[in-house]
Design a protein around this motif. Structure first.
Motif: not given
Length: 175
Positions: A113, A116, A135, A162
């Motif tokens: 996380r 990202w 993604l 995610l």
């Protein structure tokens, strides 16, 4: 854990799950616009994570089956969890080093996380325009000649999305 470039190359070839943050055009084809973002990404990692550059490793060429390329790789670690990060022209690829990837820990999800968010932040500060990253999660199939199962989620991608798609990929890998 120390991982050699040869081990990293083998892992990249046979990873049970690949997580990519990559630029795609409107047709889903990769865009080569990521080379400038790597130094900033690896400079300041979260909490007790650190990066060790491993040099270039041999990687799959996704556009030409059976072909390979050389890309810079990094070992990312917090002492308990190790990830292999590979620089591609289109984005970054993250692979779990431990064999037991079938269980995606909270530590791994929290790092992914953060990664990202950090990847998007780094790319927003580049001096040239970039395409928002998607993604992409790939799970190889039992038949080595078959293309992998790909989960592609275009921006925006929330932390919850995610995590949900990562857990889905791990569930696919276990089937």
């Amino acid at each position: 854990m120390v991982i050699t470039p040869d081990e990293a190359g083998r892992l990249e070839q046979a990873a049970p799950v690949r997580i990519k943050f990559a630029s795609l055009d409107r047709y889903g084809d990769p865009i080569s616009d990521s080379n400038a973002g790597y130094p900033q990404f690896f400079t300041h990692l979260i909490d007790n994570w650190h990066a060790v550059q491993m040099g270039d490793i041999e990687t799959r060429d996704a556009s030409r089956l059976g072909h390979t390329e050389m890309h810079r790789a990094w070992c990312l670690s917090n002492g308990d969890l190790n990830l292999l990060a590979v620089e591609h022209e289109t984005g970054i690829e993250l692979i779990g080093v431990e064999v037991a990837v079938g269980i995606l820990s909270d530590v791994a999800i929290n790092f992914l996380r953060w990664a990202w968010r950090r990847w998007r932040e780094v790319r927003s500060d580049l001096p040239h325009p970039t395409v928002s990253s998607s993604l992409i999660i790939e799970v190889p199939r039992a038949d080595p000649d078959a293309p992998p199962v790909r989960i592609v989620v275009g921006p925006p991608v929330s932390d919850d999305e995610l995590a949900r798609y990562l857990r889905l990929a791990v569930a696919i890998d276990q089937d």
